[in-house]
Design a protein around this motif. Structure first.
Motif: not given
Length: 465
Positions: A22-25, A27-29, A49-50, A77-78
């Motif tokens: 899931l390459p966008e995970i 940024e999504r989380q 925080a990031p 927990m992301l």
């Protein structure tokens, strides 16, 4: 002092394992963590925080939170994240922690695919992470709830207020003017144990320094305080200009020294003031107004009580120092009062707060101007900090209500009648068995749940009676 919002850091934990699938995970989380922070904006100022995807990330984030002087860390927990990446972090954690056991979507639906499973798999990451906290001996709070609800915000807000109060408490200095009352055993404690276990430290201030400071105050600041009192209180015309000026210098001198020594709580003892020989009267009205400004206070040199008044102010709102004076069995209540000190922020709204000329034999000094009021009727909570020996402390808490009882015209002190929810007999039997002290903080409202979270984070035994 006690009305700013808690300042909370949000630590979102995940790992890079899922990036290829899931390459966008990430940024999504990260967006999900930002949405959670926005949901909490009414109860805390959140610094997000990031996403922390490695041990180095997590440790750097928490160092930044500590350096920013935040009040606590909310862990989310992301995705699943292996706990060994944060195990050392939690063994060295300096800020209060809450583990939010939440996920982006509240329900599992037939439309879910593997991506949805991955986005919402925080629960087993929370289990692994909580296990690491427990093994590290970290005291932490847990909230399991749907994140986009009022219930979640309310529950995290309770933890955030406790974190704010505890973080302030851990660096608290309590100024003691003179010494503690001789023979008052329930206020005795080991100073080293208090600072090791909980954080508050004691700073003794010589009465002579207070006397010198009073004399050095410029006249205009004294006049300014008296003018403010004229606008705030119903002032007794029997009070002379000299009496009020002396009282004002006492109050301003105490506050000046508290500021100079970094003390946000203090205690005075009538003998330490009276026996000094240089003071005209006791600082009764000073204690009332300084509590209203947010300072912790207790009489007779009681550091434990001053500390818990400070904590109560930051945890629940205005902290009111008081003690149990007498039981009233017909109303199943307890008369709450003290020598003349009380936080006028908890006064009834339908009666003026009075500044009176009031005879007081204690201390063998002149009449001390005293602020008099009745406590506002409605829900209220008492809390007493008990030293059990060594580094063990207990908080004894009672919820109940302040009655709308008839006035006691001859009682020239702040007072109110508190009816415990368990009744006087059961409450007092349990209070005494638990070693509850005779000095305590009163907060308006039912606040036992707030105190319980505070005790969880502080490592204090919570005992409700």
């Amino acid at each position: 002092m006690n009305h700013r919002q808690p300042r909370i850091g949000v630590l979102g934990i995940m790992q890079s394992l899922y990036d290829q699938m899931l390459p966008e995970i990430t940024e999504r989380q990260a967006g999900y963590a930002a949405d959670v922070a926005r949901r909490l904006s009414a109860v805390a100022d959140c610094t997000v925080a990031p996403p922390a995807r490695s041990r180095a990330d997590a440790e750097r984030v928490v160092r930044d939170f500590e350096n920013a002087d935040l009040d606590g860390v909310l862990v989310i927990m992301l995705t699943y994240g292996p706990s060994l990446r944060v195990t050392r972090l939690f063994s060295q954690m300096r800020l209060p922690v809450c583990l939010a056991n939440i996920q982006p979507e509240p329900s599992v639906t037939p439309a879910w695919d593997m991506a949805d499973m991955t986005y919402n798999q925080g629960i087993h990451g929370a289990q692994d992470t909580a296990n690491a906290m427990v093994r590290a001996g970290l005291a932490f709070d847990v909230v399991t709830e749907e994140w986009d609800t009022d219930a979640f915000a309310e529950r995290v807000g309770r933890w955030a207020r406790a974190a704010r109060a505890l973080t302030a408490w851990r660096r608290l200095r309590v100024g003691v003017f003179g010494y503690a009352m001789n023979g008052m055993g329930d206020a005795r404690f080991d100073e080293s144990a208090l600072i090791r276990a909980l954080g508050p430290e004691v700073h003794v201030i010589a009465p002579g320094e207070l006397h010198r400071t009073m004399g050095e105050l410029p006249d205009d600041v004294v006049t300014e305080l008296l003018d403010w009192e004229d606008g705030r209180f119903e002032v007794d015309p029997r009070l002379t200009k000299e009496e009020r000026q002396d009282h004002a210098r006492l109050q301003l001198g105490i506050e000046h020294l508290l500021t100079a020594y970094g003390c946000e709580a203090y205690s005075t003892h009538f003998d330490a003031i009276g026996e000094d020989g240089r003071f005209t009267r006791l600082p009764m009205a000073a204690a009332s107004t300084l509590m209203a400004k947010g300072y912790g206070f207790a009489g007779e040199g009681d550091v434990l009580a001053a500390s818990v008044v400070h904590a109560g102010a930051r945890l629940c709102g205005d902290g009111h120092f008081t003690e149990m004076y007498a039981m009233d069995f017909p109303t199943d209540s307890i008369l709450m009062s003290h020598m003349g000190e009380g936080n006028w922020k908890v006064a009834r709204d339908d009666e003026p707060v009075r500044l009176i000329k009031r005879p007081l034999g204690i201390g063998d000094l002149d009449d001390p101007p005293t602020i008099v009021f009745r406590v506002r009727p409605g829900p209220a909570t008492l809390a007493s900090l008990v030293a059990l020996g060594g580094e063990r402390f207990r908080l004894v808490v009672s919820e109940g209500e302040v009655l709308d009882s008839p006035p006691l015209p001859a009682l020239e002190m702040p007072y109110g009648q508190f009816r415990p929810e368990t009744g006087v007999r059961a409450c007092m039997n349990a209070w005494l068995r638990a070693g509850g002290t005779h000095h305590m903080v009163m907060n308006l409202g039912h606040r036992a749940a707030d105190w319980e979270v505070f005790c969880t984070l502080a490592g204090i035994e919570f005992h409700r009676v």
